[in-house]
Motif scaffolding. Structure first.
Motif: not given
Length: 472
Positions: A269-290
């Protein structure tokens, strides 16, 4: 019935009682960081920017941050202090050598602290064995080793996020907010750790208050950096297929390690979101703002290391360890390569050395494009011996990183008065800037000068031009 928060899982995991094994991850990280720290006496352009900014007077640094690079402002201030202490102690400060140690030692120390933090989190959530392996896994990860030897803020940001995670588990909310806010001021994309932490502390009022305090404390920097975003990140394109593939592999590894009963639920519950969310969110945002660059979320590797530590800590039988042994071979090759100049995009010190060998007294210098002036700004003796034909206002006078250049007609006129020009160019095949100033540089060199020589340097070309008949 509400389950107990993860922070109470292992009350014996108090860092005030340091068992001998807990020294292994930070010691391993420090040893790897010190190994080949000078990288063959090389420095790439991002580190050159750190060196230049940190050597400005405090007033000049403040003026610079009002125009550009506010996101790195706290880090530049820290490095200003490091260089001042280094010089006051009488240690060698010129580049290469002593200056490279001063530039990179803070990142080595931060990586050692991060490895210790990963071990502490793993110990608290999954026991001593898992914590030890997690800390060592973080220390030996090649991307971690890369930024442990770089004069930029990313290793320090990772250390702040890791220790904020530990403080969250201890429910030390004031300290948690302070440490995470420090990480955000070192680089504001550390704020992407907040949604990851929210999964682990979703029922905690203390976390919600701390998250609000971090967001409020980051707001001034966010407002300033938003005005600078185009100048700061305008060079980035949308994520490439390689970026998505790398994220997909990391996500698959994290999900695979999180499966099964061997990974404690609280740790997942601590490690999996830390591994996935920060890069995943930044990749998603970068579809609009690189805005995506993997080093901006280096701290996500701590989540992957925690999952690996929990799985290996509970492993029985030789198969998992045979897999680890097999990975050590490519990791060892990768680690050795990271200590070479070829591991970075360019080498500003090699460029300066090539210019020094080829320039004659009275030669002019021209940068194509103008932002490549950074290749010589960290070698002021070399740069100062040349006439910068296109420069209108210096970096200090213009409160910028590379200075400002003259209008295109003035650049052409200055070029036509020169007999020999040392031109610093990007490698062949790179896109060329289409603005009038850059176009007139290229056109005038081709039409009015002979090309005497071209020297390939790591990530750059050093070309010498002379008026017709002037080449030896």
């Amino acid at each position: 019935m509400e389950s107990a928060p993860p922070a109470r899982k292992h009350p014996e995991a108090d860092i005030s009682r340091i068992a001998p094994w807990r020294w292994l991850p930070p010691l391993a990280a420090a040893a790897l960081g010190l190994w080949g720290l000078e990288r063959g006496g090389s420095m790439w352009r991002d580190e050159s920017v750190t060196w230049q900014a940190a050597h400005r007077p405090l007033g000049g640094l403040w003026e610079l941050l009002g125009q550009v690079d506010a996101v790195h402002g706290l880090y530049y201030l820290l490095m200003h202090g490091v260089f001042a202490v280094w010089d006051a102690a009488g240690l060698p400060g010129g580049l290469p050598g002593g200056g490279l140690w001063a530039l990179r030692l803070p990142s080595v120390v931060a990586t050692a602290l991060a490895a210790a933090g990963v071990a502490a989190v793993g110990h608290r959530l999954a026991g001593e064995r898992a914590g030890l392996i997690a800390g060592l896994a973080y220390a030996v990860a090649p991307p971690v080793q890369m930024y442990a030897q770089e004069g930029r803020s990313y290793a320090l940001v990772a250390a702040a996020v890791v220790w904020a995670t530990y403080l969250m588990l201890r429910e030390r909310w004031v300290a948690y907010a302070g440490v995470l806010l420090l990480g955000c001021w070192l680089h504001e994309f550390a704020v992407l750790a907040l949604p990851a932490h929210g999964f682990a502390a979703r029922r905690s009022r203390g976390w919600r208050r701390s998250a609000g305090a971090v967001a409020a404390g980051l707001l001034p920097l966010a407002l300033v950096s938003a005005r600078q975003a185009q100048q700061q990140l305008g060079w980035l394109g949308r994520p490439s297929w390689q970026d998505w593939a790398a994220y997909g592999l990391a996500a698959a590894a994290a999900l695979l390690l999180a499966r099964g009963a061997s990974a404690p639920r609280e740790l997942v519950r601590v490690a999996l979101p830390l591994a996935l969310l920060p890069p995943g969110l930044l990749l998603a945002v970068s579809l609009v703002h690189p805005w995506y660059v993997d080093r901006y979320v280096l701290y996500a590797l701590a989540g992957l290391a925690l999952l690996a530590g929990a799985r290996l800590g509970a492993a029985r039988g030789p198969l998992p360890w045979l897999l680890v042994a097999a990975l050590l071979v490519p990791f060892g090759w990768w680690s050795a390569w990271l200590r070479t100049p070829e591991s970075r995009k360019d080498d500003v010190l090699a460029v300066a050395a090539a210019v020094r060998e080829r320039a004659r007294p009275g030669d002019a210098v021209l940068f194509l494009p103008s932002r490549r002036r950074e290749w010589l700004l960290s070698s002021p003796r070399v740069y100062g011996s040349l006439r910068d034909l296109a420069l209108e206002r210096s970096p200090a006078a213009s409160r910028s990183l590379q200075g400002t250049e003259r209008p295109a007609p003035e650049i052409r006129a200055a070029l036509l008065e020169a007999d020999r020009v040392v031109a610093l160019l990007d490698p062949a095949g790179q896109p060329v800037d289409g603005n009038p100033g850059e176009a007139v540089k290229r056109q005038t060199l081709v039409s009015s000068f002979d090309l005497c020589s071209v020297t390939e340097v790591r990530g750059a070309r050093v070309a010498v031009f002379a008026r017709p008949g002037g080449c030896p």
